[in-house]
Design a protein around this motif. Structure first.
Motif, mmCIF file in Angstrom:
data_model
loop_
_atom_site.group_PDB
_atom_site.id
_atom_site.type_symbol
_atom_site.label_atom_id
_atom_site.label_comp_id
_atom_site.label_asym_id
_atom_site.label_seq_id
_atom_site.Cartn_x
_atom_site.Cartn_y
_atom_site.Cartn_z
ATOM 1 N N UNK B 109 -11.492 -2.249 8.447
ATOM 2 C CA UNK B 109 -10.502 -1.626 9.321
ATOM 3 C C UNK B 109 -9.098 -1.911 8.786
ATOM 4 N N UNK B 110 -8.336 -0.854 8.590
ATOM 5 C CA UNK B 110 -6.941 -0.988 8.168
ATOM 6 C C UNK B 110 -6.056 -0.420 9.263
ATOM 7 N N UNK B 111 -5.098 -1.208 9.698
ATOM 8 C CA UNK B 111 -4.164 -0.770 10.734
ATOM 9 C C UNK B 111 -2.851 -0.387 10.070
ATOM 10 N N UNK B 112 -2.444 0.835 10.296
ATOM 11 C CA UNK B 112 -1.228 1.358 9.684
ATOM 12 C C UNK B 112 -0.060 1.128 10.633
ATOM 13 N N UNK B 113 0.974 0.409 10.178
ATOM 14 C CA UNK B 113 2.111 0.104 11.077
ATOM 15 C C UNK B 113 2.882 1.371 11.458
#
Lengths: 113, 113
Positions: B109-113
């Motif tokens: 999971x990658x959270x994009x700011x």
């Protein structure tokens, strides 16, 4: 923090040499586990222990042996390391049978050349 | 053997959005499921668990849903934060395997700011 220490954290060795990884815990958990983690395979159980001198095999136990002479220490030994045993090894500890609250160590990265 | 897999290997979400990570299992006798989070360079950490007699369980910002009919498990993360970026694993255990946990390969999971 479940007080788990793995050593060494990194090791490079040659094919055919013996290797021992150590897992030390300070919380007196009954169950201890050794997993290996490889890309595409997730975490796979090697061996586990349910008490001092009580151990059992996991799904990928070939080529590995373990010992638990004290509650706090669980040793994983590769008698003759092979390149296929290059992996990240995780120790985990738990207290209650059949619950998922395993506490994992930080991992030991082993490279076998 | 057991099969515990993830539908997608990677997932990217915008900060503040909800995330849903899915997992399929093959053993209809599985009676206990767990979600773990693994940050880069660290060992897995327990997030939440659910037993097979439940279909939903909530924790802090996380909810696990279990659909035994289609053998599907999901982890929902509310208001995803940058600190949620990690690999998420589902794991299952059945009575017959005792203390052996079977882990899936994980979703990153990658959270994009």
């Amino acid at each position: 923090d479940a007080g788990i220490t793995q050593s060494p954290r990194h090791k490079v060795t040659e094919t055919g040499t013996p290797v021992t990884l150590r897992c030390h815990q300070t919380e007196n958990h009954r169950y201890m586990y050794w997993y290996r983690q490889d890309p595409g395979h997730g975490l796979r159980l090697i061996h586990y222990s349910y008490g001092v001198k009580d151990t059992d095999k996991g799904e990928v136990s070939d080529g590995y042996s373990v010992s638990r002479s004290k509650t706090e220490d669980f040793l994983l030994t590769l008698e003759s390391a092979t390149s296929s045993q290059t992996s990240v090894y995780f120790c985990a500890v738990g207290t209650v049978l059949n619950t998922g609250e395993l506490f994992f160590g930080e991992g030991s990265r082993l490279t076998v050349l | 053997g057991e099969s515990v897999g993830l539908h997608l290997p990677t997932l990217s979400v915008q900060e503040g959005d909800n995330s849903i990570i899915n997992c399929a299992y093959s053993n209809s006798a599985s009676d206990y499921f767990i979600w773990y989070k693994q940050e880069s360079g660290k060992g897995p950490q327990f997030i939440i668990d659910i037993r097979s007699n439940m279909d939903k369980r909530q924790g802090q910002r996380v909810t696990v849903l279990l659909n035994k009919t289609v053998k599907h498990l999901s982890l929902q993360i509310a208001a995803t934060q940058p600190g949620d970026s990690a690999v998420y694993f589902c794991a299952e255990i059945t009575q017959r395997t005792g203390n052996q946990f079977y882990f899936g390969t994980g979703t990153s999971l990658t959270v994009i700011p």
